[in-house]
Design an enzyme around this catalytic site. Structure first.
Site, PDB file in Angstrom:
ATOM      1  N   ARG A  75      35.902  51.476  75.925  1.00 36.39           N
ATOM      2  CA  ARG A  75      35.547  52.892  75.781  1.00 36.39           C
ATOM      3  C   ARG A  75      36.331  53.513  74.625  1.00 36.39           C
ATOM      4  NH1 ARG A  75      31.225  54.817  76.593  1.00 36.39           N
ATOM      5  NH2 ARG A  75      31.140  54.218  78.775  1.00 36.39           N
ATOM      6  N   ARG A 101      28.734  43.928  70.955  1.00 39.43           N
ATOM      7  CA  ARG A 101      30.070  44.471  71.275  1.00 39.43           C
ATOM      8  C   ARG A 101      30.745  43.768  72.456  1.00 39.43           C
ATOM      9  NH1 ARG A 101      28.899  50.375  74.134  1.00 39.43           N
ATOM     10  NH2 ARG A 101      27.125  49.733  75.421  1.00 39.43           N
ATOM     11  N   HIS A 171      29.188  53.032  66.407  1.00 37.72           N
ATOM     12  CA  HIS A 171      29.155  54.100  67.413  1.00 37.72           C
ATOM     13  C   HIS A 171      30.556  54.718  67.561  1.00 37.72           C
ATOM     14  CE1 HIS A 171      28.831  55.882  71.422  1.00 37.72           C
ATOM     15  NE2 HIS A 171      27.599  55.490  71.573  1.00 37.72           N
ATOM     16  N   ASP A 215      23.357  64.999  72.905  1.00 38.90           N
ATOM     17  CA  ASP A 215      23.042  63.579  72.681  1.00 38.90           C
ATOM     18  C   ASP A 215      21.813  63.562  71.779  1.00 38.90           C
ATOM     19  OD1 ASP A 215      22.656  60.674  74.901  1.00 38.90           O
ATOM     20  OD2 ASP A 215      22.755  60.875  72.706  1.00 38.90           O
ATOM     21  N   GLU A 275      27.908  59.020  64.888  1.00 38.06           N
ATOM     22  CA  GLU A 275      27.612  57.589  64.746  1.00 38.06           C
ATOM     23  C   GLU A 275      26.688  57.340  63.557  1.00 38.06           C
ATOM     24  OE1 GLU A 275      25.982  56.549  68.622  1.00 38.06           O
ATOM     25  OE2 GLU A 275      27.224  58.158  69.480  1.00 38.06           O
TER      26      GLU A 275
HETATM   27  O1  TA6 Z   1      25.215  57.220  71.313  1.00 43.08           O
HETATM   28  C1  TA6 Z   1      25.115  58.062  72.442  1.00 43.08           C
HETATM   29  C2  TA6 Z   1      24.784  57.198  73.647  1.00 43.08           C
HETATM   30  O2  TA6 Z   1      23.567  56.505  73.452  1.00 43.08           O
HETATM   31  C3  TA6 Z   1      24.749  58.083  74.899  1.00 43.08           C
HETATM   32  O3  TA6 Z   1      23.432  58.236  75.380  1.00 43.08           O
HETATM   33  C4  TA6 Z   1      25.673  57.339  75.874  1.00 43.08           C
HETATM   34  O4  TA6 Z   1      24.946  56.368  76.595  1.00 43.08           O
HETATM   35  C5  TA6 Z   1      26.654  56.710  74.891  1.00 43.08           C
HETATM   36  O5  TA6 Z   1      25.824  56.213  73.852  1.00 43.08           O
HETATM   37  C6  TA6 Z   1      27.610  55.697  75.475  1.00 43.08           C
HETATM   38  O6  TA6 Z   1      26.925  54.535  75.781  1.00 43.08           O
HETATM   39  P1  TA6 Z   1      27.781  53.305  76.446  1.00 43.08           P
HETATM   40  O7  TA6 Z   1      26.785  52.223  76.637  1.00 43.08           O
HETATM   41  O8  TA6 Z   1      28.863  52.935  75.475  1.00 43.08           O
HETATM   42  O9  TA6 Z   1      28.381  53.869  77.716  1.00 43.08           O
END
Ligand code: TA6
Length: 303
Positions: A75, A101, A171, A215, A275
């Site tokens: 995270r 990842r 991201h 988002d 991102e």
């Molecule tokens: O980039 C935004 C997003 O697609 C959100 O919708 C949320 O799901 C975030 O990515 C985090 O995703 P993850 O799979 O890392 O928990």
């Protein structure tokens, strides 16, 4: 000899780049040069942190709840989303944001740039698992250059005889003083898919500010974005090429609470994701025998 010891022999740079065996069993590269410090988990080629020496706070955010575990995403940092972004188009059981990842990457090379920045290049290691989800002949490499700026280059090379299409993203979670005290400029007038409460195409009016969950997948934009942070009194410049989508995301209170690893109770207030992406209208066809590269460069300037 451990993995890290082998890597230090082959790719370590005294006083600048060292590899360590983490208690999780994963290997982490530690960067420490005159310009900045950073860390990167080899699994996922996942940059976890970056702090230029000019900044009193990290620029790339890592959740205080972040855990390193084999096969699990971390995270925060700059997750590599590849070879799709978001949910897989047809396979609900495939991992969101692709598998890159959460699988091993190998070190290809390391070096020192003319300005003293430290460079590391990694390549995704294909396996039966990855081929079961993506069976195209290709290489995907990530080059990270750690200095007063952070440069990341994600290159997809189609080594096969058939074209293929990818979605992808760096991201990146950026560290801010408070989500209520920042705005993102550069996306004025852009169209975006609003993923909060459905998926509606809208137009961005003015800068992006935050009073709830955001988002958004901005499309057809190669614009440089700037995070204006009134609390930390700094601007984070995000300059990209090879990317036509930009995603801006904050989970806000309810979604952050459900995620459980955003640094309870309100760690999520100290990050915003901006991102560099190719998704939805902007997925990329990589023709046979060609290479596509997504590049992003981050710089923090105090005011
Ligand atoms: O980039 C935004 C997003 O697609 C959100 O919708 C949320 O799901 C975030 O990515 C985090 O995703 P993850 O799979 O890392 O928990």
């Amino acid at each position: 000899m451990t993995t890290a010891q082998h890597l230090n022999q082959q790719f370590g740079i005294a006083g600048q780049l060292t590899f360590r065996d983490d208690a999780s069993g994963l290997v982490v590269a530690e960067f420490n040069n005159a310009h900045a410090t950073a860390s990167l988990c080899l699994q996922g080629a996942h940059l976890m942190s970056w702090q230029p020496r000019s900044q009193s706070k990290p620029v790339v955010w890592l959740s205080r709840d972040a855990k390193l575990a084999a096969g699990k995403s971390i995270r925060g940092g700059a997750p590599v989303c590849w070879p799709w972004f978001g949910a897989h188009a047809t396979e609900a059981g495939f991992p969101g944001h692709g598998f890159a990842r959460t699988v091993p990457w190998q070190v290809l090379e390391s070096g020192i740039e003319p300005n003293g920045a430290t460079r590391l290049t990694l390549r995704l290691v294909s396996s039966d698992k990855t081929r079961a989800q993506w069976d195209h002949a290709c290489n995907v490499d990530l080059t990270v250059i750690v200095g007063d700026t952070l440069r990341m280059e994600m290159a997809t090379e189609n080594t096969g005889t058939a074209d293929f299409v990818i979605g992808e993203a760096l991201h990146t979670y950026l560290q801010i003083g408070d989500i209520g005290a920042v705005r993102v400029t550069g996306l004025e007038g852009c169209q975006y898919w609003d993923k909060v409460g459905g998926s509606e195409l809208k137009n961005q009016v003015g800068s992006v500010s935050f009073t709830g969950e955001v988002d958004r997948v901005y499309i057809n934009t190669s614009a440089e974005c700037v995070i204006e942070d009134d609390k930390l009194k700094r601007r984070i410049h995000i300059k990209k090429s090879g990317s036509l989508s930009t995603v801006v995301w904050t989970p806000w209170t309810e979604k952050a609470g459900k995620m459980g690893d955003m640094g309870q109770p309100d760690g999520w207030r100290e990050m915003v994701c901006v991102e560099s992406v190719n998704a939805i209208d902007n997925v990329v066809k990589v023709a046979a025998g060609t290479r596509h590269t997504l590049i992003v460069e981050y710089r923090a300037i105090s005011f």
